[in-house]
Every structure is written in structure tokens, then in C-alpha cells.
Design a protein around this motif. Sequence first.
Motif, PDB file in Angstrom:
ATOM      1  N   TYR A 100       0.816  -1.219   0.000  1.00  0.00           N
ATOM      2  CA  TYR A 100       0.000   0.000   0.000  1.00  0.00           C
ATOM      3  C   TYR A 100       0.849   1.269   0.000  1.00  0.00           C
ATOM      4  CZ  TYR A 100      -4.021   2.966   1.267  1.00  0.00           C
ATOM      5  OH  TYR A 100      -5.012   3.911   1.289  1.00  0.00           O
ATOM      6  N   CYS A 101       1.976   1.246   0.700  1.00  0.00           N
ATOM      7  CA  CYS A 101       2.812   2.452   0.800  1.00  0.00           C
ATOM      8  C   CYS A 101       3.780   2.592  -0.361  1.00  0.00           C
ATOM      9  CB  CYS A 101       3.628   2.430   2.095  1.00  0.00           C
ATOM     10  SG  CYS A 101       5.015   1.257   2.050  1.00  0.00           S
ATOM     11  N   GLN A 102       3.896   1.533  -1.189  1.00  0.00           N
ATOM     12  CA  GLN A 102       5.052   1.467  -2.090  1.00  0.00           C
ATOM     13  C   GLN A 102       5.036   2.515  -3.197  1.00  0.00           C
ATOM     14  OE1 GLN A 102       7.639  -0.068  -1.249  1.00  0.00           O
ATOM     15  NE2 GLN A 102       6.928  -1.578   0.253  1.00  0.00           N
ATOM     16  N   ALA A 103       3.862   2.948  -3.622  1.00  0.00           N
ATOM     17  CA  ALA A 103       3.839   4.023  -4.628  1.00  0.00           C
ATOM     18  C   ALA A 103       4.533   5.260  -4.066  1.00  0.00           C
ATOM     19  CB  ALA A 103       2.406   4.343  -5.029  1.00  0.00           C
ATOM     20  N   GLY A 104       4.211   5.592  -2.831  1.00  0.00           N
ATOM     21  CA  GLY A 104       4.851   6.740  -2.193  1.00  0.00           C
ATOM     22  C   GLY A 104       6.339   6.529  -2.000  1.00  0.00           C
ATOM     23  N   GLN A 105       6.707   5.313  -1.610  1.00  0.00           N
ATOM     24  CA  GLN A 105       8.139   5.009  -1.428  1.00  0.00           C
ATOM     25  C   GLN A 105       8.882   5.163  -2.759  1.00  0.00           C
ATOM     26  OE1 GLN A 105       9.336   4.250   1.594  1.00  0.00           O
ATOM     27  NE2 GLN A 105       7.658   3.330   2.770  1.00  0.00           N
ATOM     28  N   ILE A 106       8.293   4.631  -3.820  1.00  0.00           N
ATOM     29  CA  ILE A 106       8.941   4.678  -5.137  1.00  0.00           C
ATOM     30  C   ILE A 106       9.054   6.124  -5.625  1.00  0.00           C
ATOM     31  CG2 ILE A 106       8.560   4.108  -7.575  1.00  0.00           C
ATOM     32  CD1 ILE A 106       7.514   1.347  -6.557  1.00  0.00           C
ATOM     33  N   MET A 107       8.042   6.942  -5.356  1.00  0.00           N
ATOM     34  CA  MET A 107       8.124   8.350  -5.782  1.00  0.00           C
ATOM     35  C   MET A 107       9.227   9.081  -5.013  1.00  0.00           C
ATOM     36  SD  MET A 107       6.042   8.316  -8.220  1.00  0.00           S
ATOM     37  CE  MET A 107       6.008  10.030  -8.747  1.00  0.00           C
ATOM     38  N   SER A 108       9.356   8.802  -3.709  1.00  0.00           N
ATOM     39  CA  SER A 108      10.430   9.438  -2.935  1.00  0.00           C
ATOM     40  C   SER A 108      11.793   8.953  -3.418  1.00  0.00           C
ATOM     41  CB  SER A 108      10.266   9.126  -1.439  1.00  0.00           C
ATOM     42  OG  SER A 108       9.159   9.821  -0.912  1.00  0.00           O
ATOM     43  N   ALA A 109      11.903   7.652  -3.669  1.00  0.00           N
ATOM     44  CA  ALA A 109      13.185   7.097  -4.118  1.00  0.00           C
ATOM     45  C   ALA A 109      13.568   7.634  -5.491  1.00  0.00           C
ATOM     46  CB  ALA A 109      13.098   5.568  -4.158  1.00  0.00           C
ATOM     47  N   THR A 110      12.579   7.739  -6.361  1.00  0.00           N
ATOM     48  CA  THR A 110      12.841   8.243  -7.713  1.00  0.00           C
ATOM     49  C   THR A 110      13.321   9.693  -7.671  1.00  0.00           C
ATOM     50  OG1 THR A 110      11.179   6.749  -8.623  1.00  0.00           O
ATOM     51  CG2 THR A 110      11.784   8.650  -9.975  1.00  0.00           C
ATOM     52  N   ALA A 111      12.681  10.489  -6.826  1.00  0.00           N
ATOM     53  CA  ALA A 111      13.100  11.892  -6.703  1.00  0.00           C
ATOM     54  C   ALA A 111      14.521  11.985  -6.167  1.00  0.00           C
ATOM     55  CB  ALA A 111      12.127  12.640  -5.788  1.00  0.00           C
ATOM     56  N   LEU A 112      14.850  11.119  -5.210  1.00  0.00           N
ATOM     57  CA  LEU A 112      16.212  11.106  -4.666  1.00  0.00           C
ATOM     58  C   LEU A 112      17.225  10.810  -5.772  1.00  0.00           C
ATOM     59  CD1 LEU A 112      18.404  10.875  -2.398  1.00  0.00           C
ATOM     60  CD2 LEU A 112      17.728   8.460  -2.203  1.00  0.00           C
ATOM     61  N   LEU A 113      16.981   9.745  -6.524  1.00  0.00           N
ATOM     62  CA  LEU A 113      17.956   9.334  -7.535  1.00  0.00           C
ATOM     63  C   LEU A 113      18.028  10.308  -8.702  1.00  0.00           C
ATOM     64  CD1 LEU A 113      17.414   5.467  -7.525  1.00  0.00           C
ATOM     65  CD2 LEU A 113      19.287   6.777  -6.508  1.00  0.00           C
ATOM     66  N   ASN A 114      16.974  11.066  -8.916  1.00  0.00           N
ATOM     67  CA  ASN A 114      17.015  12.080  -9.969  1.00  0.00           C
ATOM     68  C   ASN A 114      17.950  13.230  -9.622  1.00  0.00           C
ATOM     69  OD1 ASN A 114      15.326  10.685 -11.640  1.00  0.00           O
ATOM     70  ND2 ASN A 114      13.476  11.829 -11.070  1.00  0.00           N
ATOM     71  N   THR A 115      18.197  13.430  -8.329  1.00  0.00           N
ATOM     72  CA  THR A 115      19.082  14.530  -7.937  1.00  0.00           C
ATOM     73  C   THR A 115      20.412  14.035  -7.381  1.00  0.00           C
ATOM     74  OG1 THR A 115      18.071  14.578  -5.744  1.00  0.00           O
ATOM     75  CG2 THR A 115      17.156  16.064  -7.406  1.00  0.00           C
ATOM     76  N   ASN A 116      20.467  12.756  -7.039  1.00  0.00           N
ATOM     77  CA  ASN A 116      21.685  12.197  -6.443  1.00  0.00           C
ATOM     78  C   ASN A 116      21.822  10.771  -6.959  1.00  0.00           C
ATOM     79  OD1 ASN A 116      23.665  11.080  -4.861  1.00  0.00           O
ATOM     80  ND2 ASN A 116      22.845  11.842  -2.910  1.00  0.00           N
ATOM     81  N   SER A 117      22.697  10.585  -7.926  1.00  0.00           N
ATOM     82  CA  SER A 117      22.735   9.295  -8.619  1.00  0.00           C
ATOM     83  C   SER A 117      23.464   8.224  -7.823  1.00  0.00           C
ATOM     84  CB  SER A 117      23.403   9.462  -9.985  1.00  0.00           C
ATOM     85  OG  SER A 117      24.742   9.895  -9.800  1.00  0.00           O
ATOM     86  N   ASN A 118      24.115   8.610  -6.746  1.00  0.00           N
ATOM     87  CA  ASN A 118      24.846   7.602  -5.968  1.00  0.00           C
ATOM     88  C   ASN A 118      24.739   7.906  -4.470  1.00  0.00           C
ATOM     89  OD1 ASN A 118      26.400   5.367  -5.452  1.00  0.00           O
ATOM     90  ND2 ASN A 118      28.351   6.432  -5.796  1.00  0.00           N
ATOM     91  N   PRO A 119      23.534   7.816  -3.915  1.00  0.00           N
ATOM     92  CA  PRO A 119      23.345   8.255  -2.531  1.00  0.00           C
ATOM     93  C   PRO A 119      23.984   7.306  -1.517  1.00  0.00           C
ATOM     94  CG  PRO A 119      21.342   7.242  -3.371  1.00  0.00           C
ATOM     95  CD  PRO A 119      22.295   7.320  -4.524  1.00  0.00           C
ATOM     96  N   SER A 120      24.464   7.887  -0.437  1.00  0.00           N
ATOM     97  CA  SER A 120      24.989   7.093   0.677  1.00  0.00           C
ATOM     98  C   SER A 120      23.815   6.565   1.496  1.00  0.00           C
ATOM     99  CB  SER A 120      25.869   7.980   1.568  1.00  0.00           C
ATOM    100  OG  SER A 120      25.051   8.969   2.179  1.00  0.00           O
ATOM    101  N   ASP A 121      24.115   5.653   2.426  1.00  0.00           N
ATOM    102  CA  ASP A 121      23.066   5.149   3.317  1.00  0.00           C
ATOM    103  C   ASP A 121      22.381   6.293   4.054  1.00  0.00           C
ATOM    104  OD1 ASP A 121      23.656   2.616   2.539  1.00  0.00           O
ATOM    105  OD2 ASP A 121      24.066   1.845   4.553  1.00  0.00           O
ATOM    106  N   ALA A 122      23.177   7.226   4.532  1.00  0.00           N
ATOM    107  CA  ALA A 122      22.605   8.339   5.302  1.00  0.00           C
ATOM    108  C   ALA A 122      21.716   9.204   4.418  1.00  0.00           C
ATOM    109  CB  ALA A 122      23.724   9.184   5.914  1.00  0.00           C
ATOM    110  N   GLU A 123      22.138   9.386   3.175  1.00  0.00           N
ATOM    111  CA  GLU A 123      21.314  10.185   2.253  1.00  0.00           C
ATOM    112  C   GLU A 123      20.023   9.447   1.897  1.00  0.00           C
ATOM    113  OE1 GLU A 123      24.810  12.769  -0.013  1.00  0.00           O
ATOM    114  OE2 GLU A 123      24.405  10.712  -0.653  1.00  0.00           O
ATOM    115  N   ILE A 124      20.119   8.135   1.758  1.00  0.00           N
ATOM    116  CA  ILE A 124      18.899   7.344   1.504  1.00  0.00           C
ATOM    117  C   ILE A 124      17.965   7.454   2.703  1.00  0.00           C
ATOM    118  CG2 ILE A 124      17.981   5.012   1.205  1.00  0.00           C
ATOM    119  CD1 ILE A 124      20.531   4.348  -0.398  1.00  0.00           C
TER     120      ILE A 124
END
Lengths: 167, 784
Positions: A100-124
Motif C-alpha cells: 500500500y505504501c510502495q507508490a509513495g516510497q517509489i516516488m520518494s526514491a525516484t526523486a532522490l535518484l534524480n538529484t543524487n545518482s549515488n546516494p549514501s546510506d545516510a542520504e537514503i
Amino acid sequence: MATLNINGQTMDIGEIDPSTPLLWVLRDELGLVGTKYGCGIAQCGACTVHLDGAPVRSCQIPVGNLSEQQITTIEGLAADGTLTPVQEAWIEIDVPQCGYCQAGQIMSATALLNTNSNPSDAEIDAAMSGNICRCATYTRIRQAIKNAAAKMNGTAFYNAAEGGELA
Amino acid sequence: MKLIKENTLSPELPDFFQEFTKPTKANAGIPDVSRRDFFKISGIAGGGLVIGMAIGNSPKAKAQGSELSTLSPYVQIQTNGRVNLFSKNPECGQGIKTGLPLIIAEELDCAWEDVDVVQADIDATRYGVQFAGGSLSTPMNWMAMRQAGATARAMILTAASQQLDIPVSELSTSNTKVQHAASGREWSYGEFAELAATIPVPDPSSLTLKSFDQFKLLGRRFTGVDNYDIVQGKPLFGADTQMEGMLYATYTKSAQIGGRARSFNEDHIKAMPGVVDAFIIDEVGNPKGFNTATGDMFSGVAIVAESTWAAIKAKRELEIDWDLSNAETATWDDLVDQARAIQHSDGEPLMMLAGGPGASIPTDNPASKGDAEAVMESADQVLSAFYEYPYVSHAQLEPETCTALYENGSIEIWAPAQIPQGGESSAAALLGVPQEEAAERVVLHQTRIGGGFGRKLANDFVSEVTAIAQRMEGIPIKLQWTREDDMSGDFFRPGGFHSYKAALDGQGNLVAWQDHFMTSTMNDVTPMTSADLNASVFPMDVIDNVKLTQTMFKNAIPTGPMRAPASNAFAFTFQGFMHELAVASGKSHVEFLMDTLGEPGLANPENPGSMHTGRAANVISEVARISGYEQDDNEAGRAKGLSFYFCHSGYVAQVADVSVSANKEVKVHKVWAVADFGFIHNLSGAENQMEGGIIDGISQLFNSKITFENGIIQQQNFHQYPLLRMPQTPELEIAFLQPEEFSPTGAGEPSMPPVLAAVTNAIYNATGERIRKLPLYELGYKLV
């Protein structure tokens, strides 16, 4: 008649109460039910969409405040039928439990990777801390983001086949 | 050949499951898997083989009239070679929609990529009981799914033999193909599907099931069958139901639980933009009691509007006059005061309950055994401790929602329900549909569930939408609870108190155990649902002298099962106190547990479903080994803690590695878990349940507490009831012991309980502070 720019298309939303949160316009008026209601107070992140590329909680955005912004929902990620690396990684790692939450998770993750192509654990962790997963799939979400980043960067990534392949 | 022995399930089905398994209007009873006429074959449009479990005709199937519903099978093999496998039980995140079809596919000997999984509709006459609870979906269906697959395979082989004029003995199967080794030829199952549909169903006793070492699919990792749709936001969930002309409803109940609506500002509400109708619905039955199938529901005010937002806006302006004469008045702090006041005295002797957890009738058999008092008199050491834990909310992420269309005396419902057959019974009861007509007039479709955790075992939200849809005849109605409705309107995990006393002999052996259990009751006879203690909890199941007494506080704050009912709290109290005893015994924690378990064998030799001490010992020693628990590497402020628990037929031991800072910030670095759930048939699914269970437990341990004042729940949303987030997530290492002689048991529930005590025992080892009360934030701890 009001219109919104959603997933690259101009959509009519008719005469609508301008206080209506974007979340309910998507779900009730446009039939885009992939974006989910979880709390209504921006605590859970289930309603996350992109507004001009940035992750926002659609339960907190009155539709009357929107005009020319580009809105992307979960339905817009693979609009051409091709899954994104994030979506692929989610399947490969078998992230969802109830899902149920995964659409929101995927949108947050996608936005992260669009601005940071190699995030650290802390950034994730920081980018994902606004999204609750009640089933607690956090370790897999973290791994899936790393796999998606590796796919996008063309580098090697964790293979679930270690100790048993994922069909 | 290695054989897989059927696990004996324990405990027995709780009452709230038995309730809907009794033959009722919509339920003709549980099919007997051994019956010769269990399998029914029919042709499908376009040709092919259909195998379903059917006893007699299904009136519901006729009523629905569509191709799939008419047949309602487990297996369809199409002439193009594609295989449709039907998953009978609701999917709420436990992975059953993937897990059950996998078992069929294994015995059918098909390639997983040739399979499409279809969610079965609700039909007790074909599928027996369909529910998601008790970690029972896999073990209850393991053999039936294997037989369904093996039956279809046998029929394909017979058809192939006839069609090819080759003896069956010369044919074999693999990857959805029939093979003939002598000629090197092979054919798709699809080529024989039409003829197979005419083959007599083989007797189940004639089937040869695969042995463990012949499995090709089972035991590997499989990603969920809905994941492709989930990652694209496709409509799957109850909340996603959309229908032409649908209207949206909210339902507002009394904040003081059990209030009855007398009147409301009707004119104002009805004049609000988008509002179509607003009306009072009266209380039905006894809604404070947990119910799954009877249609009991609270009084409230329904608002029907043109959009969810219009209904929510109007809900916010409701002014309701409540009759509070029958409303709850309980206050949590008062219960705490009462419990603490009597912690040094005994309660009434605890009696065994008939029928297992959640059962309704105390028997004449005392739960105590031996003579704990006498043993304590002469014991070397006697320790006592008082443990307490609060009410907790399920907080599944999809708030209750349900869609229904009532027309001409019949209703069609789309429900994310863990007991969908109980939802049908609830609707039938509310609408006054007689038993013999229920199958045709009440039809419920199961949707994917956006989180269950036991909350959606109750069907109150199905009852509510039924009542609203009846009033709005001819219009599809989607009921949407707000998060506030959900959190204040839960069937909560009940709070409770244990006043323990235990004795050690001169060798540090546990020789007597005493528990004065304090819980709640609404009828003075039995505890509230999931608020009962039974005598089979470890270590009471393995020692000879146990004294159990009970005090019940009168209130009717609604309670119900939550993931690992009772165990989700008992594992913290029992295994916390066991660690206290281990420290006092002078033995290592592992040694103390092993000595308490004793020789390998059933805790109760007369009950094959009771804990096997050998399997328990194995998971404990293995988790100690992989975590290095026995190494003396604890240091001030950082240590490991261990805990073990047995429930839902599953054995789980967990070790937590925890740091505690001077200002009580706690970091859980890593949790190791070793489980014995018998054979693991989808490794990814089992790992998912264990990962989720551990994090769920840590979240509850630190942050989960529901309180009530004068019958009013004080927490409304996630800002007052925080859930663990990604930065607080520990590293996890999970291993499964898979004794080959045991078939699979469920993983969803036993994965969770032990971790609470693993963390609190680690905090003790790191700081010397013993934790006997939850949640930890109230003791000044903060999870970071």
C-alpha cells in the motif's frame, strides 16, 4: 474549467472546490488511484507525488494552489510501458509486502535518484524518512534504491540470486 | 526418499475463526480434502482443463454468471499452454497470493513463467474457509494445494497418453511440458488441455506427491506476483475500487466508545457543497465485542457525498448529540493503578479455556499444576517482578474502506477483508437475508488488503458500508475511514499486567513459576478477545510447578487479535523475566534456557501441537552461534540480548546488538533471527515476514501506546502514535532451520514476538537497567 498537468498530459478537473487536496483530485476525479491516502496530515508519505520533480505530500496541496506545475504520479513513471530502474529494482528485490505504501516510497526514491545518482546510506535514510512502511520493508527499500542507482550508473549491483535466485 | 511430515498445528483455531467456519447461510462447511468427489472438472470457453474443488453446485457461481466465477477453480490450463492458478485466500502482505499458487505449480510441474495467478472469489462451497489469520494459510492449505496440482498433472498425463497412444509409464513432465524420453519429443500441456477436461478425476489416494528433493520451485526465492502492478500503482486494493456513478461516504462514531447518535446538525450538513445525504444509523448488536460475522456495528452518522473530500469536509463540521448512557468510561491510568495495587496478592484461580485462545468458556480445569507454593517455600532463590504493557493499535496503512452496491434486496461488496466470508455473513445478517438466499443475494469480492495485522479480521467496516448502501439503494457507495476513525476505532491489542514469581533450586534450575495475570473483561466471565492467558506459554509448558491466577478489570474498550495475539506481549514479559532468572541462576542465558527446555521432546506428549523442546533448543543455539552471543564481548553501553518464543507452531530465537548512550538514546545495530517454520517454500516471502516482524516489534517496543480517558481514545494519528522509520532500521540477518520431516507452518506472526525481549535484555546487559514496562519512550529511552 480548471486543468492540471499530470504525467505529461493536460487534464480537465472541471469545477472543483479549490480546497480539495491534490490527493483526492487524483483518486476521485481522475481515477489515478495509485497515489494512496494514509493519514491526511503529511506523516506517512503514502500520497507522495512529484511537483516539478520534487517529492511532495499530495494530501497537503490544495488543488486551487496549482496552475502550471508538472505533476508526476506513480502511474506516470512507466507511462510508455517501460519500467524505470527503480520499479525494476523493487520487483527484483521483492520489496512489497502489503504494497500500500510502495507508490509513495517509489516516488520518494525516484526523486532522490534524480538529484543524487549515488546516494549514501545516510542520504537514503534522510530522503526516505518521510515514508512509513507499516509492514517494515525498509531494509529491502534501501537495497532496491542501491540497485536502482547501480543500474542507472551502469555499475554492478547486489544480486538476490546469492543463495537462491529470485524468480 | 525423504518424506515431509505434516506438522500438527497449534493452537487450535480460535473462536473468531471457528465462528465463520460453522455451516452458515453462506458457508456449507469445510470441504473434506480426502473425498473422492472433491475435484470437479468442467470445460472452459476456448477449451482447456479446469480443476476446482467443488461439492455439489455453487449457487453463487450461477448468480455471478461470469466465466471465471462460474468455475471458480484452482487450475485452468489453456490450449495455448498458459496456466491460470487461483489463489483462494486474502492477500494482506503475508505473501499468500504468491505462496499458495507456487505449491500448486510445483506438483503440476509447470514453469513459473507460464503461470498467471488469479485471486479467487469467495465461495465456501468450492474453497472451504478463506481467511488471512493465525499464520494458518500455508499450513492449512499445503496438502490441498499439492493435491490440486498433482491431480491436474495426472489428468494431463492420462490425456497425453490417450492422445499420443503412448503408455503413461513412458511419459514424464517438466516445465509445463509432457516429455517422452524414448523419442526425445515433448509437448506443451496446452495440447492435451481439452482432452484432459474429459478425463475422470483420479482418486487422491492414487496420486504420488513429490518428495522434498524433487522440488524444483519450492524452497527458492520468488518475487510477489502482484509486484509488477504494485510498482506501477495499478488498482489492486480495497481503496482503489471505482465504479460508475459511485458516491463517497464517511461514517462518524462517538469519540466516547459506545455512544449512540440521537441527532445531528442535519440541515447544515446536507446543505454543504457536494453532500448528497446524511443520516443516523443505529447500533446493531454488541459492537464493543470483537466480531467477524454477525454484523454488529456502532451507531453513527453517515455522510454520502460526491467526493471523498466533500464527505470529509462535512464530517469535520458534524455536531452530534450522543446518548452516552451505554458508553465506555474506562481510563487507562486507573487500570494501571488498580493493577499495581494488587501486584503482591493472588487473583482468582485461572481456569483453562475451552477451544484455545479467544475461547469463550472457562472450563472446570485449573490452569495451575504441581505445587508451586510448596516448592517456593523450600527453594534456594525466589524472584518476583511486575511487568506491564499498554493497549496498542494495528495502524495498518490502508484505513478501513469498503465499496458496496445494494439493489433489489441484493448486495455486492468489494472488501479488503481478512475474513471475507465473515463479511458476507455480516452483510446478510444486517440485511435480514435468510440463510438459504444468502449465497445469491450477498456477494463479496476480495481485494488486495493494504495491511491487515489482524485489524481487518473484524468486519465492522463491511457492516457499515452495507447499512449505508442499503439506504442509498442503486448507488455504489465507497466508505472511507479517516486515519483518525481508524486509530480511535480499533479493536486494540489489549494492555495487561503480569505479577511473576519464580523459584530456582540450588543448581540454578527453574523449579516453580507463578503468574498473577491482570486483564480486562466486559462480561465478568471471560477476558476480552486476545486478552487471555493460557498455560502453554514457555516456560510454563515445560516445568512441573505452575500457579496461575487472574484478575479481570471490568471495561469494554474494544480489543481484538493483532499480529501474534497475546504472544506479542507475552514474549516481552515472559522472556524478560526468564532473563532475570538466568542472571540470578549464575548460568549463561543460553545454558539456563537449555536446562529449562530439558531433553528433546514434546512439552505435552499428549498434544502433538505443543512445543518441541528439541526444535526450540536448535533455534536458540543456532542464533547464539551466528550472533556470537556467548562471546563475552559486551561492554558498557553496548551489548547483545537474546530471546526465544514459540507460537503459531513456529520456533524463533532472536539476538539484538544494542547501544545505549548516556542520555538513553538507543541504537539497535543488528538483529539476528533463527527460525524453524518447517520447510520454507518461498524463501523471499519468509524472509520478508521475519524482517517485517522484527522491525514491527522494535517499533512497538519503543513507541506504541494507546491510552483512553473516560472511554475516549487519546491518540488520533501518526504524530501521536509514531511508527519506526527507515533511519531507525537495524541490519538484519535471518536464517531458517528446515528439518526435512516438517511441512511449512506460517511465518507472519511468530516472526515478531521475541525481539522485544531481545532488545530489553540487551539494554539490561549494556546498562544494568531492567525494563518491565512498555513502551520505552515513557522510560526516557529514544530509538535512534
